[in-house]
Design an enzyme around this catalytic site. Structure first.
Site, PDB file in Angstrom:
ATOM      1  N   ASP A  78       0.035   5.199   1.249  1.00  0.00           N
ATOM      2  CA  ASP A  78      -0.093   6.042   2.445  1.00  0.00           C
ATOM      3  C   ASP A  78      -0.058   5.226   3.720  1.00  0.00           C
ATOM      4  OD1 ASP A  78      -1.110   9.083   1.740  1.00  0.00           O
ATOM      5  OD2 ASP A  78      -1.614   7.653   0.166  1.00  0.00           O
TER       6      ASP A  78
ATOM      7  N   ASP B 140       0.859  -1.167   0.000  1.00  0.00           N
ATOM      8  CA  ASP B 140       0.000   0.000   0.000  1.00  0.00           C
ATOM      9  C   ASP B 140       0.910   1.236   0.000  1.00  0.00           C
ATOM     10  OD1 ASP B 140      -2.307   1.649   0.365  1.00  0.00           O
ATOM     11  OD2 ASP B 140      -1.883   1.706   2.509  1.00  0.00           O
TER      12      ASP B 140
ATOM     13  N   LYS C 207      -8.290  -4.345  -3.777  1.00  0.00           N
ATOM     14  CA  LYS C 207      -6.875  -4.731  -3.758  1.00  0.00           C
ATOM     15  C   LYS C 207      -6.647  -6.223  -3.959  1.00  0.00           C
ATOM     16  CE  LYS C 207      -4.679  -0.776  -1.744  1.00  0.00           C
ATOM     17  NZ  LYS C 207      -3.880  -0.176  -0.690  1.00  0.00           N
TER      18      LYS C 207
ATOM     19  N   ASP D  98     -10.907  11.215   3.798  1.00  0.00           N
ATOM     20  CA  ASP D  98     -11.778  11.246   2.624  1.00  0.00           C
ATOM     21  C   ASP D  98     -12.454   9.891   2.507  1.00  0.00           C
ATOM     22  OD1 ASP D  98      -9.904   9.466   1.462  1.00  0.00           O
ATOM     23  OD2 ASP D  98      -8.784  11.105   0.574  1.00  0.00           O
TER      24      ASP D  98
ATOM     25  N   ASP E 252       0.804   9.679   5.793  1.00  0.00           N
ATOM     26  CA  ASP E 252      -0.453   9.993   5.109  1.00  0.00           C
ATOM     27  C   ASP E 252      -0.350  11.325   4.362  1.00  0.00           C
ATOM     28  OD1 ASP E 252      -3.085   9.638   4.333  1.00  0.00           O
ATOM     29  OD2 ASP E 252      -3.901  10.587   6.130  1.00  0.00           O
TER      30      ASP E 252
ATOM     31  N   THR F 134      -1.842   0.979  -5.129  1.00  0.00           N
ATOM     32  CA  THR F 134      -2.327   2.210  -4.503  1.00  0.00           C
ATOM     33  C   THR F 134      -3.749   2.538  -4.939  1.00  0.00           C
ATOM     34  OG1 THR F 134      -1.972   4.615  -4.384  1.00  0.00           O
ATOM     35  CG2 THR F 134      -1.185   3.510  -6.358  1.00  0.00           C
TER      36      THR F 134
ATOM     37  N   ASP G 142      -1.732  -1.042   5.872  1.00  0.00           N
ATOM     38  CA  ASP G 142      -2.116  -0.565   7.206  1.00  0.00           C
ATOM     39  C   ASP G 142      -3.604  -0.656   7.459  1.00  0.00           C
ATOM     40  OD1 ASP G 142      -3.265   2.632   6.963  1.00  0.00           O
ATOM     41  OD2 ASP G 142      -2.255   1.768   5.239  1.00  0.00           O
TER      42      ASP G 142
END
Length: 365
Positions: A105, A103, A299, A291, A111, A139, A323
């Site tokens: 962020d 991933d 994913k 957001d 972040d 991502t 995460d």
């Protein structure tokens, strides 16, 4: 006291190891037997490899002194890290780690940030590429041009190019954007060091139903659901519609509460799932920290597309690092369907995990 506590913890871990092994065995049994672990935890998912939890506990105990604590019991984070180490041990001991996907962020960088040249994960990723492990950057950012992905991952892409003059690492790294919608491969001679991969080289058979009409129909439902939430909850945000995603985001400097974000995710997911559009193609509705976005696919498809591009790498030889595993709405959660996973909480933990891969695999950084 610490020695006795360590022995007791290790016995517990050995018992859980045996439950996991039984679960794997029963999962492969065509007669449909239910494992003891499934009876104890009905929501338990797939295990692609055994987990040497006893050895992993000893390893983490040496780092975190779990058995030496008198008043603080093993925490959620202790167990999470033990599970991560057990998964790494299982993969590297049998030289089975062929692909690692990440991933962005909170996993590779903080972040809202980007990969910078000084970020410590970069040298670890390059080390893994040199020992033959393929890399996928999966991502949620859904861009159609290489320029934007280079902006996010420039520190890594430029470092690979600077250290690989013979181009041995060419095409050993891919960027999968929009969860599972756009793929670019590392090509040092291409503009921005990324070259778009033809759909035929990575798209899965299941994606044939992701037609322009079906995608737009789902995004129309998702956008209306988001706008309804904005009105009902009085959320101060803007709506952003892309070719394969739609979402809401606040003005810079404004923070949305976790409760509002989660309420929006659950509302939108329910409305899409109840619609005909949501039954035609898969989607992912998730809380991005500040957001909410709805993407086509998820994913699990992004990881499987990376596996296909690299020649059909098996789930038991793939590790996804992310995460967001806390709930079904977290966008790394679905990766558990496609491969082994490691749940980290910060870029620092990602660095520690990659150091474990190199150390436990017997490689020299």
């Amino acid at each position: 006291m610490a020695s006795n506590a360590l022995n007791r913890y290790c016995q517990i871990m050995q018992d859980i190891e045996e439950l996991v092994n039984d679960h794997i065995l029963q999962s492969r049994n065509e007669q449909g037997s239910i494992s003891k672990l499934k009876l104890l935890v009905p929501s338990v998912g797939l295990f692609f490899t055994p987990l040497p939890l006893q050895d992993a506990f000893r390893y983490q105990d040496a780092q975190r002194r779990i058995s030496s604590r008198r008043f603080v019991a093993p925490s959620f984070n202790d167990i999470r890290l033990v599970l991560n180490t057990a998964q790494v041990m299982s993969l590297v001991r049998n030289s089975r780690l062929e692909l690692v996907t990440f991933d962005g962020d909170v996993t590779l960088y903080d972040d809202g940030e980007v990969l910078k040249p000084e970020d410590p994960c970069i040298e670890r990723i390059i080390t893994m590429m040199r020992i033959g492990t393929r890399i996928g950057l999966v991502t949620a950012a859904g861009y159609t041009e290489a320029k934007e992905y280079h902006r996010r991952f420039a520190g890594l892409l430029d470092a690979i190019a600077a250290s690989d003059h013979s181009h041995k690492l060419e095409h050993k790294l891919v960027v999968m954007g929009g969860e599972s919608n756009f793929m670019f491969t590392y090509t040092p001679t291409a503009p921005y060091k990324l070259e778009q991969v033809p759909d035929a080289d990575w798209r899965l058979p299941e994606m044939e139903t992701w037609t322009h009409e079906n995608v737009n129909a789902l995004l129309d439902v998702a956008e209306q659901a988001l706008r309804d939430c904005i009105k009902t909850l009085a959320i101060p945000v803007s709506v952003l519609r892309k070719s394969h995603a739609v979402g809401i985001y606040p003005e810079k400097g404004t923070r949305l509460s976790r409760e509002i974000l989660e309420e929006t995710v659950l509302n939108v997911r329910q409305l899409i799932s109840a619609s005909l559009a949501g039954q035609r193609i898969p989607f992912c509705a998730f809380n991005g920290g500040n957001d909410v976005f709805v993407d086509i696919g998820d994913k699990s498809y992004g990881v499987m597309a990376c596996q296909r591009y690299f020649g059909g790498i098996e789930a038991a030889k793939t590790l996804h690092v992310g995460d967001q595993f806390l709930s079904a709405g977290a966008n790394d959660f679905k990766a558990r369907l496609a491969c082994c996973t490691a749940w980290i909480a910060s870029p620092k933990e990602t660095v520690q995990l990659l150091d474990e891969v190199v150390e436990l695999g017997g490689h020299t950084p």
